[in-house]
Design an enzyme around this catalytic site. Structure first.
Site, PDB file in Angstrom:
ATOM      1  N   SER A 194       1.655  -4.457  -6.086  1.00 56.09           N
ATOM      2  CA  SER A 194       1.978  -3.446  -7.476  1.00 56.09           C
ATOM      3  C   SER A 194       2.866  -4.239  -8.473  1.00 56.09           C
ATOM      4  O   SER A 194       2.873  -3.862  -9.728  1.00 56.09           O
ATOM      5  CB  SER A 194       2.774  -2.186  -6.998  1.00 56.09           C
ATOM      6  N   HIS A 222      -3.671   0.103  -6.504  1.00 56.90           N
ATOM      7  CA  HIS A 222      -3.753  -0.423  -7.779  1.00 56.90           C
ATOM      8  C   HIS A 222      -5.178  -0.960  -8.092  1.00 56.90           C
ATOM      9  O   HIS A 222      -5.306  -1.445  -9.233  1.00 56.90           O
ATOM     10  CB  HIS A 222      -2.716  -1.565  -8.143  1.00 56.90           C
ATOM     11  N   LYS A 253      -2.141   6.835  -9.918  1.00 54.37           N
ATOM     12  CA  LYS A 253      -2.102   5.784 -10.899  1.00 54.37           C
ATOM     13  C   LYS A 253      -3.616   5.985 -11.777  1.00 54.37           C
ATOM     14  O   LYS A 253      -3.528   7.092 -12.353  1.00 54.37           O
ATOM     15  CB  LYS A 253      -2.326   4.242 -10.052  1.00 54.37           C
TER      16      LYS A 253
HETATM   17  C1  LIG Z   1       0.887  -0.210  -3.361  1.00 50.33           C
HETATM   18  C2  LIG Z   1       1.139   1.358  -3.381  1.00 50.33           C
HETATM   19  N1  LIG Z   1       1.018   2.122  -2.255  1.00 50.33           N
HETATM   20  C3  LIG Z   1       1.510   3.396  -2.251  1.00 50.33           C
HETATM   21  C4  LIG Z   1       2.013   3.716  -3.098  1.00 50.33           C
HETATM   22  C5  LIG Z   1       2.720   5.170  -3.035  1.00 50.33           C
HETATM   23  O1  LIG Z   1       1.987   6.239  -3.968  1.00 50.33           O
HETATM   24  P1  LIG Z   1       2.277   7.507  -4.656  1.00 50.33           P
HETATM   25  O2  LIG Z   1       3.114   7.126  -5.831  1.00 50.33           O
HETATM   26  O3  LIG Z   1       0.974   8.374  -4.835  1.00 50.33           O
HETATM   27  O4  LIG Z   1       3.205   8.081  -3.430  1.00 50.33           O
HETATM   28  C6  LIG Z   1       2.311   3.115  -4.317  1.00 50.33           C
HETATM   29  C7  LIG Z   1       3.044   3.828  -5.704  1.00 50.33           C
HETATM   30  O5  LIG Z   1       4.037   3.299  -5.943  1.00 50.33           O
HETATM   31  C8  LIG Z   1       2.196   1.739  -4.374  1.00 50.33           C
HETATM   32  O6  LIG Z   1       2.359   0.860  -5.419  1.00 50.33           O
END
Ligand SMILES: Cc1ncc(COP(=O)(O)O)c(C=O)c1O
Length: 436
Positions: A194, A222, A253
């Protein structure tokens, strides 16, 4: 009489002393460069309002720009009219809507799995599913070192064995050392990291899976929306759908809402539906969020090819622009484009100056990246115009010159064993330092 428990000297500290001793935000605020929790007053997508001023948003995850798409907005409003504002209970009990079930059907169809399970956030999906599977007796989890915090926390809650791996050669070494039959193991990784935009080599992972027979869980938070045919993500982009047993995605996202999901085979999803504590012991995703996610999924399927063409064109323009100014963008090949700054406190300073110049971007310090390798994380949307991007490039050029940010050598990145606070300290920051 009350029994007094004797502690070693040093143990008898006030519980809150650690909080009282936490000075970094105090220094950053005093220096006027605290970059977190900034209250935005409005948003049109690529432009947001902060302190009555419009700034170009270069720090979101809105990769298709759908948070402001008319179809998505309208769906959320209608859902409030039909279902109200909240589910007031767990999906397991009173908080399940036909909308949740419909969303799950559409997700399973879109990603080519038997079933899907929708959670109130992506974090809750990852943490709950990894904890549940990782607590089945005999499970071994192999988790990538740079995985998202929600995956890491899932492994912390898992009662089984957890092993970390650095790269795929390291994973293979660890697997090979234990034979070649790992059906009780779960390999867990991000598909697109991310902060840096690095893409995982899922094809190589699929080859390892064929050889060692582990189960594979891929977090494509992502990649979904921007990579692969119809935006079905990194897994489709690399042609490895069959190797991925459980595919994770989020609505927070590209899909312009809130909530997360996991797709997999029917019997596994059904087990998770009854065993995942972060699904059962929390309220269901609210109607407006479910409806927005459903509508965004529809837009992604029906009309996002033009949006994807634009986001990729913008990503290229933006990355090449930063490269030309002299920033090190870490070989990014996605709409997430990092610009390395180095010092932690300088990254805060740079983010603040960018904001003053009308650009919102996010500083990423240790522990998210190694000491001395702080960066500014940027990302583009299809709704950014060339004028937005040129304005932001001009601001980035000004700050690079202002602070003499070096041209980093990828083979020789800075190393340090502590944070650099020097940009917190000049001027006012010193006066905020608590008395010894
Ligand atoms: C790679 C990744 N997995 C999971 C999440 C968690 O998702 P959410 O924002 O829907 O709780 C994020 C969010 O920051 C992320 O970047």
């Amino acid at each position: 009489m009350r029994r007094v428990i004797r502690r070693e000297a040093g143990d008898a500290m006030d519980l809150f002393q650690t909080c009282y001793d936490y000075h970094e935000p105090v220094f950053a605020r005093a220096a006027g460069i605290y970059p977190f929790f900034l209250p935005l007053e409005g948003s049109e997508g690529p432009v947001v309002t902060y302190q009555d001023k419009e700034v170009v948003m270069m720090g979101s995850n809105n990769y298709l720009g759908l948070t402001h798409h008319p179809r998505v907005r309208e769906a959320a409003k209608q859902a409030i009219d039909q279902y109200g504002t909240g589910c007031t209970g767990s999906r397991f009990l009173n908080g399940n809507l036909d909308l949740h079930d419909e969303l799950e059907r559409q997700l399973a169809g879109m990603f080519g799995y038997e079933e899907a399970l929708v959670f109130a956030s992506g974090f809750l999906a990852n943490v709950g599913v990894i904890a549940a599977l990782g607590s089945i007796p005999g499970t071994v989890i192999f988790s990538e070192r740079e995985n998202h915090a929600s995956l890491i926390d899932g492994t912390r809650l898992a009662r089984g064995e957890v092993r970390l791996f650095g790269d795929l050669a390291d994973l293979e070494r660890q697997l090979a050392a234990g034979g070649d039959d790992w059906p009780h193991a779960l390999v867990v990784c991000d598909a697109v990291f991310s902060m840096t935009g690095r893409v995982m080599d899922l094809r190589r992972l699929a080859e390892l899976k064929r050889r060692y027979r582990f189960k594979l869980y891929v977090d494509d938070a992502h990649g979904i929306g921007v990579l692969g045919a119809d935006g079905r993500g990194a897994v489709y982009d690399q042609g490895v759908r069959d190797a991925v047993d459980l595919l994770f995605g989020t609505f927070s996202k590209s899909l312009a809402s809130l909530g997360g999901f996991v797709c997999g085979e029917k019997r596994v999803i059904d087990w998770l539906r009854h065993k995942t504590r972060s699904l059962i012991f929390t309220a269901g995703l609210p109607p407006a969020s479910v409806a927005a996610a459903l509508a965004a999924l529809g837009v992604m399927r029906d009309e996002a090819s033009a949006l994807r063409t634009r986001v990729w064109a913008n990503a290229r323009y933006w990355r090449e622009g930063l490269d030309a100014i002299g920033y090190y963008t870490m070989g990014s090949t996605t709409p997430i484009v990092p610009a390395m700054i180095g010092s932690e406190s300088l990254a805060f300073r740079v983010a603040r100056d960018l904001l003053d110049l009308g650009v919102f971007a996010i500083p990423v310090p240790y522990p998210v990246v190694p000491y001395g390798q702080s960066l500014i994380r940027t990302s583009v949307m299809p709704t950014h115009t060339r004028a937005h991007l040129d304005h932001a490039l001009d601001a980035f050029a000004q700050v690079r010159k202002r602070y003499d940010i070096p041209e980093f050598d990828p083979d020789n990145l800075p190393t340090a064993d502590h944070e650099d606070w020097s940009w917190f300290m000049p001027d006012q920051a010193k006066s905020a330092q608590p008395a010894a």
